[in-house]
Motif scaffolding. Structure first.
Motif, mmCIF file in Angstrom:
data_model
loop_
_atom_site.group_PDB
_atom_site.id
_atom_site.type_symbol
_atom_site.label_atom_id
_atom_site.label_comp_id
_atom_site.label_asym_id
_atom_site.label_seq_id
_atom_site.Cartn_x
_atom_site.Cartn_y
_atom_site.Cartn_z
ATOM 1 N N ALA A 38 70.059 -12.743 153.515
ATOM 2 C CA ALA A 38 71.134 -12.144 154.374
ATOM 3 C C ALA A 38 71.639 -12.453 154.970
ATOM 4 C CB ALA A 38 69.889 -11.191 154.203
ATOM 5 N N GLN A 39 70.628 -13.790 156.349
ATOM 6 C CA GLN A 39 72.214 -14.348 157.574
ATOM 7 C C GLN A 39 73.193 -14.254 156.733
ATOM 8 O OE1 GLN A 39 69.363 -16.465 159.524
ATOM 9 N NE2 GLN A 39 68.355 -14.069 160.864
ATOM 10 N N ALA A 40 72.979 -14.873 156.193
ATOM 11 C CA ALA A 40 74.184 -15.882 155.717
ATOM 12 C C ALA A 40 75.505 -15.209 155.357
ATOM 13 C CB ALA A 40 74.337 -16.422 154.508
ATOM 14 N N ASN A 41 75.648 -13.764 155.054
ATOM 15 C CA ASN A 41 76.249 -12.546 154.217
ATOM 16 C C ASN A 41 75.529 -11.153 154.091
ATOM 17 O OD1 ASN A 41 78.427 -11.554 153.122
ATOM 18 N ND2 ASN A 41 78.341 -12.781 151.000
ATOM 19 N N PRO A 42 75.638 -10.942 155.652
ATOM 20 C CA PRO A 42 75.269 -9.994 155.879
ATOM 21 C C PRO A 42 75.842 -8.437 155.603
ATOM 22 C CG PRO A 42 76.709 -10.521 158.178
ATOM 23 C CD PRO A 42 76.319 -11.176 156.716
ATOM 24 N N ASN A 43 77.064 -8.365 154.850
ATOM 25 C CA ASN A 43 77.635 -7.186 154.414
ATOM 26 C C ASN A 43 77.406 -7.011 153.138
ATOM 27 O OD1 ASN A 43 79.432 -7.125 156.912
ATOM 28 N ND2 ASN A 43 80.345 -7.900 156.042
ATOM 29 N N TYR A 44 76.776 -7.745 152.042
ATOM 30 C CA TYR A 44 76.658 -7.934 150.838
ATOM 31 C C TYR A 44 74.873 -7.954 151.094
ATOM 32 C CZ TYR A 44 81.259 -7.435 149.788
ATOM 33 O OH TYR A 44 82.587 -7.289 149.667
ATOM 34 N N GLY A 45 73.939 -8.824 151.635
ATOM 35 C CA GLY A 45 72.820 -8.851 152.199
ATOM 36 C C GLY A 45 72.506 -10.010 151.149
ATOM 37 N N PHE A 46 73.286 -10.842 150.398
ATOM 38 C CA PHE A 46 72.672 -12.456 149.763
ATOM 39 C C PHE A 46 73.357 -12.939 150.342
ATOM 40 C CE2 PHE A 46 72.112 -8.154 146.848
ATOM 41 C CZ PHE A 46 70.562 -8.764 146.443
ATOM 42 N N GLY A 47 73.142 -14.170 149.804
ATOM 43 C CA GLY A 47 73.721 -15.709 150.493
ATOM 44 C C GLY A 47 72.259 -16.442 149.763
ATOM 45 N N PRO A 48 72.787 -17.701 150.352
ATOM 46 C CA PRO A 48 71.918 -18.918 149.321
ATOM 47 C C PRO A 48 70.664 -19.000 149.209
ATOM 48 C CG PRO A 48 72.302 -19.993 151.962
ATOM 49 C CD PRO A 48 72.973 -18.475 151.105
ATOM 50 N N CYS A 49 69.929 -19.605 148.100
ATOM 51 C CA CYS A 49 68.777 -19.321 148.231
ATOM 52 C C CYS A 49 67.541 -20.495 149.190
ATOM 53 C CB CYS A 49 67.966 -20.147 146.585
ATOM 54 S SG CYS A 49 69.106 -19.151 145.091
ATOM 55 N N VAL A 50 67.317 -19.548 149.465
ATOM 56 C CA VAL A 50 65.829 -20.700 150.796
ATOM 57 C C VAL A 50 64.491 -20.041 150.028
ATOM 58 C CG1 VAL A 50 67.791 -19.644 151.957
ATOM 59 C CG2 VAL A 50 65.909 -17.992 151.603
ATOM 60 N N THR A 51 63.706 -21.108 150.765
ATOM 61 C CA THR A 51 62.771 -20.648 150.838
ATOM 62 C C THR A 51 61.785 -20.450 152.305
ATOM 63 O OG1 THR A 51 61.959 -23.176 151.630
ATOM 64 C CG2 THR A 51 61.810 -23.140 149.184
ATOM 65 N N VAL A 52 60.383 -19.744 151.889
ATOM 66 C CA VAL A 52 59.736 -18.703 152.867
ATOM 67 C C VAL A 52 59.523 -19.340 153.632
ATOM 68 C CG1 VAL A 52 58.654 -16.752 153.527
ATOM 69 C CG2 VAL A 52 59.646 -16.584 151.581
ATOM 70 N N GLN A 53 59.947 -19.500 155.648
ATOM 71 C CA GLN A 53 59.336 -20.059 156.378
ATOM 72 C C GLN A 53 58.430 -19.649 157.264
ATOM 73 O OE1 GLN A 53 60.032 -23.408 156.790
ATOM 74 N NE2 GLN A 53 61.784 -23.374 154.998
ATOM 75 N N PRO A 54 57.397 -20.305 158.348
ATOM 76 C CA PRO A 54 56.590 -19.274 158.999
ATOM 77 C C PRO A 54 56.833 -17.840 159.044
ATOM 78 C CG PRO A 54 55.701 -21.733 159.109
ATOM 79 C CD PRO A 54 56.723 -21.579 158.371
ATOM 80 N N GLY A 55 58.365 -18.452 160.248
ATOM 81 C CA GLY A 55 58.626 -16.645 161.013
ATOM 82 C C GLY A 55 59.418 -16.072 160.286
ATOM 83 N N ASP A 56 59.544 -16.751 159.368
ATOM 84 C CA ASP A 56 60.704 -15.031 158.292
ATOM 85 C C ASP A 56 60.152 -13.909 158.834
ATOM 86 O OD1 ASP A 56 62.471 -17.777 158.398
ATOM 87 O OD2 ASP A 56 61.932 -18.140 156.171
ATOM 88 N N VAL A 57 61.461 -13.393 158.601
ATOM 89 C CA VAL A 57 61.037 -11.517 158.326
ATOM 90 C C VAL A 57 61.577 -11.329 156.953
ATOM 91 C CG1 VAL A 57 62.108 -9.417 158.713
ATOM 92 C CG2 VAL A 57 61.276 -10.327 160.833
#
Length: 86
Positions: A38-57
């Motif tokens: 969601a950081q990649a496109n904060p207006n819509y909340g969708f961005g590229p697919c990612v895997t969860v890292q230990p420090g992610d919210v």
């Protein structure tokens, strides 16, 4: 009229094709995206697919922010889920 051998051959070819396409669909299903950045496109909340890292919210199916401190991550998650603008 078709003989029984020809009918059996046509049926087996049809079933083999059906099983092959189902296997291909199952492989495509396993490669789906689970979380969006969601950081990649904060207006819509969708961005590229990612895997969860230990420090992610993570909120729902979105990775909202990153922070190494678990207390700060909980605070950021509560703030994001409240819906209030900053």
């Amino acid at each position: 009229m078709l003989s029984q051998t020809t009918l059996a051959l046509a049926t087996s070819v049809a079933l083999a094709t059906l099983f092959a396409t189902e296997a291909a669909n199952a492989q495509a299903y396993a490669q789906r995206c689970e979380l969006y950045n969601a950081q990649a496109n904060p207006n819509y909340g969708f961005g590229p697919c990612v895997t969860v890292q230990p420090g992610d919210v993570v909120s729902g199916s979105r990775v909202v922010l990153r922070d190494p401190d678990p207390f700060v991550r909980n605070q950021l998650r509560r703030k994001y889920d409240s819906g209030r603008p900053e």
